[in-house]
Scaffold this motif. Sequence first.
Motif, PDB file in Angstrom:
ATOM      1  N   SER A 113       0.820  -1.291   0.180  1.00 55.89           N
ATOM      2  CA  SER A 113       0.213  -0.158  -0.022  1.00 55.89           C
ATOM      3  C   SER A 113       0.968   1.171   0.012  1.00 55.89           C
ATOM      4  O   SER A 113       0.278   2.470  -0.127  1.00 55.89           O
ATOM      5  CB  SER A 113      -0.858   0.184   1.396  1.00 55.89           C
ATOM      6  N   PRO A 258      -1.632   5.730  -8.065  1.00 53.39           N
ATOM      7  CA  PRO A 258      -1.029   4.520  -7.240  1.00 53.39           C
ATOM      8  C   PRO A 258       0.019   4.986  -6.106  1.00 53.39           C
ATOM      9  O   PRO A 258       1.012   5.555  -6.585  1.00 53.39           O
ATOM     10  CB  PRO A 258      -0.584   3.658  -8.231  1.00 53.39           C
ATOM     11  N   VAL A 260       3.000   3.880  -3.953  1.00 55.97           N
ATOM     12  CA  VAL A 260       3.978   2.985  -3.666  1.00 55.97           C
ATOM     13  C   VAL A 260       4.801   3.347  -2.128  1.00 55.97           C
ATOM     14  O   VAL A 260       4.996   2.293  -1.662  1.00 55.97           O
ATOM     15  CB  VAL A 260       5.170   3.088  -4.864  1.00 55.97           C
ATOM     16  N   GLN A 301       4.353   7.863  -5.845  1.00 56.27           N
ATOM     17  CA  GLN A 301       4.455   7.014  -7.096  1.00 56.27           C
ATOM     18  C   GLN A 301       5.825   6.277  -7.097  1.00 56.27           C
ATOM     19  O   GLN A 301       6.003   5.584  -7.749  1.00 56.27           O
ATOM     20  CB  GLN A 301       3.861   7.478  -8.199  1.00 56.27           C
TER      21      GLN A 301
END
Length: 313
Positions: A113, A258, A260, A301
Amino acid sequence: MSTTDVRTKPAAPVGVFVGLTVLDVVHRVTALPGRNEKITALSQFLAAGGPAANAAVIFAALGGSARLITAIGDSAQGAAARADLEAHGVEVIDMAGSDFLMSISAVAVLAQSGERAVTSPDAGKVAVSAHGIRDYLMPANVLLIDGHHPGLGLAAVRFYQSTATTCIADAGRWKPQFEALLPHVDTVIASADFDVPSSAGALPRVGATVFSEHELFRGTRLARTAGPDPIHWWTRDAGFGTSPSPNANGTVQPPVVPAVDTLGAGDFFHGAYAYFAATQPHADFASLLGQAAQVASLRVQRLGPRAWLDSLG
């Protein structure tokens, strides 16, 4: 007779950052260890950390001249943190006394996550004296304080409050010293975890009258971030940017990306905001917050505390 077209490059904005520096020891893991358990990390990183330190790093990376007034000392971890900061263009002013030992933060970043768990002594228990700090408070476009080393922060905000300098507070978590610091700044950027204890009055979470409802917030701009969720903002400065009226308010949606690695994302948001506020003094509050959110979205990211800086272009 020919003439030469000479264009003067605009001077870099000057930012002064006052607060915490630690050394982050970061491990990327698939799960947090349980009681009496040892796990193997997928990767590891070492870099300077702390809200003010990270904010100074991104301010310099965006093209600003960043001066960090902090406490580092002569330890091995201090040398490593200083080397990292200076390698990334930050001028370090070390106010540590001979008995100061800079903290090390143990950081675990979950691979699935990008969420992080941090254990740190923060600023430690040794107070840092502000004696001599005025020698380092040169003219600046923006000041950012993070609430750590409160003697340094209070001296700085009192100095810059009488100038045209934008004074920003990174209010990540409530600290008692914020009662003395916040009335001296014009911009407070709080996190979702920032809650004023009942002894000082509850922090209003919504509402256009937020500034008049709490005596701590005497400045003109307040924002509350919440990771990927909308940023809520309020302003009571009728002449600031394109805000339509006193007590204007609204939200800014950060980019959906997303995640990272979220370590330091809030710190970099604050540092980016400081840069854009310094370079765009007439921009409206929501626009500055949106630009800062764009920078923070680049950070989350990429894996690691510094590799993502390459994506700034």
